[in-house]
Design a protein around this motif. Structure first.
Motif, short mmCIF file in Angstrom:
data_model
loop_
_atom_site.label_atom_id
_atom_site.label_comp_id
_atom_site.label_asym_id
_atom_site.label_seq_id
_atom_site.Cartn_x
_atom_site.Cartn_y
_atom_site.Cartn_z
N GLU A 181 0.89 -1.16 0.00
CA GLU A 181 0.00 0.00 0.00
C GLU A 181 0.92 1.21 0.00
O GLU A 181 1.53 1.53 1.02
N LEU A 182 1.07 1.83 -1.14
CA LEU A 182 2.06 2.91 -1.21
C LEU A 182 1.48 4.27 -0.87
O LEU A 182 2.20 5.22 -0.66
N LEU A 183 0.15 4.34 -0.89
CA LEU A 183 -0.47 5.60 -0.48
C LEU A 183 -0.70 5.51 1.01
O LEU A 183 -1.49 4.68 1.47
N PRO A 184 0.00 6.30 1.78
CA PRO A 184 -0.12 6.22 3.24
C PRO A 184 -1.47 6.75 3.68
O PRO A 184 -2.13 7.45 2.93
N PRO A 185 -1.88 6.40 4.91
CA PRO A 185 -3.08 7.04 5.45
C PRO A 185 -2.85 8.55 5.42
O PRO A 185 -1.78 9.02 5.80
N SER A 198 -9.62 -0.76 -0.29
CA SER A 198 -8.23 -1.22 -0.16
C SER A 198 -7.67 -1.55 -1.54
O SER A 198 -8.40 -1.87 -2.48
N LEU A 199 -6.36 -1.47 -1.64
CA LEU A 199 -5.70 -1.74 -2.91
C LEU A 199 -5.97 -3.17 -3.36
O LEU A 199 -6.37 -3.43 -4.50
N VAL A 200 -5.77 -4.11 -2.44
CA VAL A 200 -5.97 -5.52 -2.78
C VAL A 200 -7.42 -5.76 -3.19
O VAL A 200 -7.70 -6.43 -4.18
N GLY A 201 -8.34 -5.19 -2.42
CA GLY A 201 -9.76 -5.35 -2.73
C GLY A 201 -10.07 -4.82 -4.13
O GLY A 201 -10.81 -5.45 -4.90
N ALA A 202 -9.49 -3.69 -4.47
CA ALA A 202 -9.76 -3.09 -5.77
C ALA A 202 -9.22 -3.97 -6.89
O ALA A 202 -9.89 -4.22 -7.89
N ALA A 231 -7.08 7.17 -8.64
CA ALA A 231 -6.49 8.17 -7.75
C ALA A 231 -5.00 7.88 -7.57
O ALA A 231 -4.15 8.77 -7.68
N GLU A 232 -4.69 6.60 -7.35
CA GLU A 232 -3.28 6.25 -7.15
C GLU A 232 -2.46 6.51 -8.41
O GLU A 232 -1.34 7.01 -8.36
N GLU A 233 -3.06 6.19 -9.56
CA GLU A 233 -2.33 6.41 -10.81
C GLU A 233 -2.04 7.90 -11.02
O GLU A 233 -0.95 8.29 -11.42
N LEU A 234 -3.04 8.72 -10.75
CA LEU A 234 -2.85 10.15 -10.93
C LEU A 234 -1.78 10.68 -9.97
O LEU A 234 -0.96 11.54 -10.34
N VAL A 235 -1.79 10.16 -8.75
CA VAL A 235 -0.75 10.57 -7.81
C VAL A 235 0.62 10.18 -8.36
O VAL A 235 1.57 10.96 -8.33
N HIS A 683 6.67 10.73 2.71
CA HIS A 683 6.97 9.31 2.42
C HIS A 683 7.86 9.19 1.20
O HIS A 683 7.50 8.54 0.22
N PRO A 684 9.01 9.84 1.25
CA PRO A 684 9.86 9.87 0.04
C PRO A 684 10.22 8.46 -0.44
O PRO A 684 10.44 8.27 -1.63
#
Ligand code: ADP
Ligand code: MG
Length: 704
Positions: A181-185, A198-202, A231-235, A683-684
């Motif tokens: 999970e690379l997107l932190p809370p 969740s990433l896995v769920g998606a 969202a993750e891809e755009l980030v 989170h570098p």
């Protein structure tokens, strides 16, 4: 055993993947199990339910069941077998072109079959061409699929069945091996809803949607699982640009302090006062280049807003500090025009200009190159010939790219890769030039945020005083003779006009031919006028001669292709006719129209179209008639044509998004920017992994 992240487990570990297949998969960018998991279905086929024949929609892929009522061999253009299939809701036609005698005999009246295929609208209502089918037996019902079937992006040499199998194997590993999970809370964000999935769920849901999954949401990319990944891809994309910015800004740029005397002497040359918008942007640039952090700034200003002067003011500041300045234009015509302006402005200041385009050869080229290398030329103007290896700058402190949109947003990044990057030219000296990018294509704010995440933006939101807005008319081709009359009247009254020929194909040759035919026609019909012709196939020297003749008024009417789209500045031209205007995008029409309305007379633009015109074409021309505001036009363009066209990325195929869609997901972009900034700082360690996950092995940006 500690489990290995799936990004580290190669595809060869899967059942059925030998060396041959592994090579094919790598060609597709699929190296690891993570790559497979992020190789997402394009769409889904629903074979879990039977659609009543009476309810089948054209273009849908459906399973139907029924009894064959009639079956005929038809000898038309092609021999075919035509069956009428009926259930208790309606009938439909099945057409087969290839069939064996045995098949024909079994597809007879009375047979019960189940078919799967795409429905089309045909002569006799809904039809299916070559559906898959199976015979049914009343006593032994056949079961349907229990899940939707994913359809993956077309992959050469690897079948759908194979890729489905590989993805489902990879999916099984998700149960006991990890994917990060690379997107932190996150702290409060507008995307908490999207990111709650969740990433896995998606991933599981998208590769293997359970029955009952909302197909309509999946089809338009609005399922929460898709939104989570989008969202993750755009980030990730945003981060790739921010990372690029970081890398450049770690280098040192020369400190270029402000020199009021030099700037004032330029101002005196101009013969007009700067607008307050110009002054504001000049001040922003001045502040940037006073610092040793390389400037990365985009100046957006509508056509005619006076960007050239802004560039010149920045150039003067740099040159006063002993630096060289490079100005790159996308076309020879535009580069030449800049050269003329800068010579007029800079000669009196004693600044020597060097001039370099692809067409300048041998001796002349050597002379320019040595003036650039020994530093005697401070201002260097040209096309992208400027950034070739043979060009060695002496002390480049500022590089300016004009009319960026002609290059396409992401070509900007590609330019860096190909070594046209002023930064790479200079890095051996341990110093990077400041970069200024100027564009006349207003980019809607949200889009700009994601496409230009690596740049600071300035906007020149004001036109020089005294401009009269261009009056725009939309007319059918039927009125062509009236228009020609109007051109005659206007030119005889001392004005000048453009006649723009456009084609739908991006073909220089065809476009040039069309322009030639039109020029000949207009010469015949307007014998009193001097008619010129300019197109992309002419030699640069001829192009420049023709532009000069038009500027001096020797040519009254200039027939042109879209080569005149950017930068050309002839204030006495006050009439423009654009043929086939319904085929052009709004931004392009806006650019073209910006060539007139530069002088003090009222200007007119006639948008010719050939009827019948589509609803969308009509809507576009209506907007052109109603507004001359570049930003409004850009917003509409985005609505009507989508971001690929607006950003100029469609042809180049860059900025390929797997699951996100800049337009559909535009509501997320503001938050994406915040999240990307947060990840970069807090989170570098996740940054490279995220970029790698989404931009993969073809990742262009981080290497730049
Ligand atoms: P663009 O932003 O489209 O590149 P240009 O820099 O070519 O615009 O400027 C368009 C025209 O307006 C030029 O002839 C330029 O000299 C003139 N111009 C620029 N700034 C001003 C101003 N502040 N007042 C009057 N004319 C101006
Ligand atoms: Mg310009």
């Amino acid at each position: 055993m500690a489990s290995l992240g799936l990004d580290r487990v190669g595809v060869e570990t899967l059942r059925g993947v030998g060396p041959q297949l592994a090579i094919k998969l790598k060609k597709l960018g699929l190296y690891s199990l993570q790559d497979l998991l992020f190789h997402l279905p394009l769409r889904y086929i629903d074979r879990t339910q039977i659609t009543p024949i009476g309810g089948v929609q054209p273009q849908s892929e459906v399973v139907i069941e029924g009894e064959i009522r009639a079956s005929d061999l038809v000898f038309g253009r092609r021999r075919s077998l035509v069956c009428r299939l009926q259930d208790n809701s309606g009938t439909t036609t099945l057409r087969f072109f290839h069939f064996s005698r045995a098949q024909q005999e079994r597809l007879k009246a009375g047979a019960l079959i189940r078919c799967f295929g795409e429905a089309r609208r045909g002569k006799s209502g809904i039809e299916f061409y070559h559906p898959e089918y199976q015979h049914l037996d009343k006593d032994h019902p056949k079961s349907l699929d229990d899940a939707l079937t994913p359809v993956y992006p077309a992959t050469e040499g690897v079948t759908q069945t194979r890729i489905r199998d590989l993805c489902s194997q990879a999916l099984k590993k998700l149960d006991n091996q990890s994917i990060d999970e690379l997107l932190p809370p996150l702290p409060e964000s507008g995307l908490s809803h999207q990111l709650s999935f969740s990433l896995v769920g998606a991933l599981k849901l998208l590769h293997n949607p359970p029955p009952g999954t909302a197909l309509n949401l999946l089809a338009c990319g609005e399922h929460p699982a898709q939104q989570r990944l989008a969202a993750e891809e755009l980030v990730a994309h945003n981060l790739s640009l921010l990372r690029l910015r970081q890398r450049i800004q770690q280098q040192q740029a020369p400190i270029l302090s402000e020199d009021k005397i030099a700037k004032n002497s330029l101002l005196k040359q101009l013969g007009f006062n700067l607008t307050s918008a110009q002054n504001k942007v000049i001040a922003e640039i001045s502040t940037d280049i006073k610092s040793a952090i390389p400037m990365l700034r985009l100046v957006q200003g509508d056509v005619g807003s006076g960007k050239t002067v802004v560039a010149a003011m920045a150039a003067v500041q740099a040159i006063a500090n002993g630096s060289q300045v490079a100005l790159m234009a996308p076309t020879e015509i535009l580069a030449e025009q800049h050269r003329i302006n800068f010579e007029k402005w800079f000669k009196p200041l004693g600044i020597r200009i060097a001039w370099l385009t692809g067409k300048i050869k041998s001796k002349a080229r050597e002379a320019q190159l040595s003036a650039i290398a020994n530093g005697s030329a401070k201002m260097i103007i040209g096309t992208h010939a400027l950034f070739q290896e043979t060009v060695v700058f002496n002390n480049l402190g500022l590089s300016i790219i004009d009319e960026q949109h002609r290059f396409g947003v992401h070509q900007r990044l590609a330019l860096r890769q190909k070594g046209f990057d002023p930064t790479s030219t200079l890095s051996e000296h341990g110093s990077a030039p400041h970069q200024l990018i100027m564009t006349a294509t207003p980019i809607p704010r949200t889009l700009a945020m994601s496409a230009y995440a690596d740049l600071d933006c300035s906007v020149i939101d004001e036109l020089p005083p005294g401009r009269k807005p261009v009056d725009t008319l939309v007319l059918s081709n039927i009125r062509r003779n009236d228009i020609i009359e109007r051109v005659r009247a206007s030119c005889i009254a001392g004005r000048q006009a453009y006649w723009v020929c456009t084609l739908i194909e991006e073909s220089d040759v065809l476009e040039a031919q069309a322009a030639e035919v039109t020029a000949n026609e207009l010469k015949l019909l307007l014998p009193q006028l001097s008619v010129g012709l300019i197109h992309g196939r002419l030699k640069p020297k001829n192009k420049l001669e023709i532009m000069e003749a038009f500027k001096s008024g020797e040519i009254n009417l200039l027939v042109a292709t879209t080569v005149i789209e950017v930068g050309v500045d002839v204030p006495n031209a006050s009439l423009m006719i654009i043929e086939n205007s319904e085929r052009l995008g709004l931004s392009q029409l806006h650019q073209l129209r910006g060539r007139i309305g530069r002088g003090s007379q009222a200007s007119h633009c006639v948008l010719l179209y050939s009827p019948p015109i589509s609803g969308n074409g009509n809507a576009r021309l209506k907007i052109m008639r109603e507004t001359t505001d570049g930003f409004k036009i850009a917003e509409k363009d985005l609505e009507l044509r989508g971001p690929g066209e607006v950003l100029g990325t469609r042809q180049t195929g860059e900025m390929q998004l797997h699951i996100a869609d800049l337009q559909r997901d535009s509501h997320m972009l503001a938050d994406i920017k915040i999240i990307a900034g947060y990840v970069l700082i807090n989170h570098p360690d996740n940054v490279d992994s995220l970029i790698h996950r989404w931009l993969g092995h073809s990742e262009k940006y981080a290497q730049a």
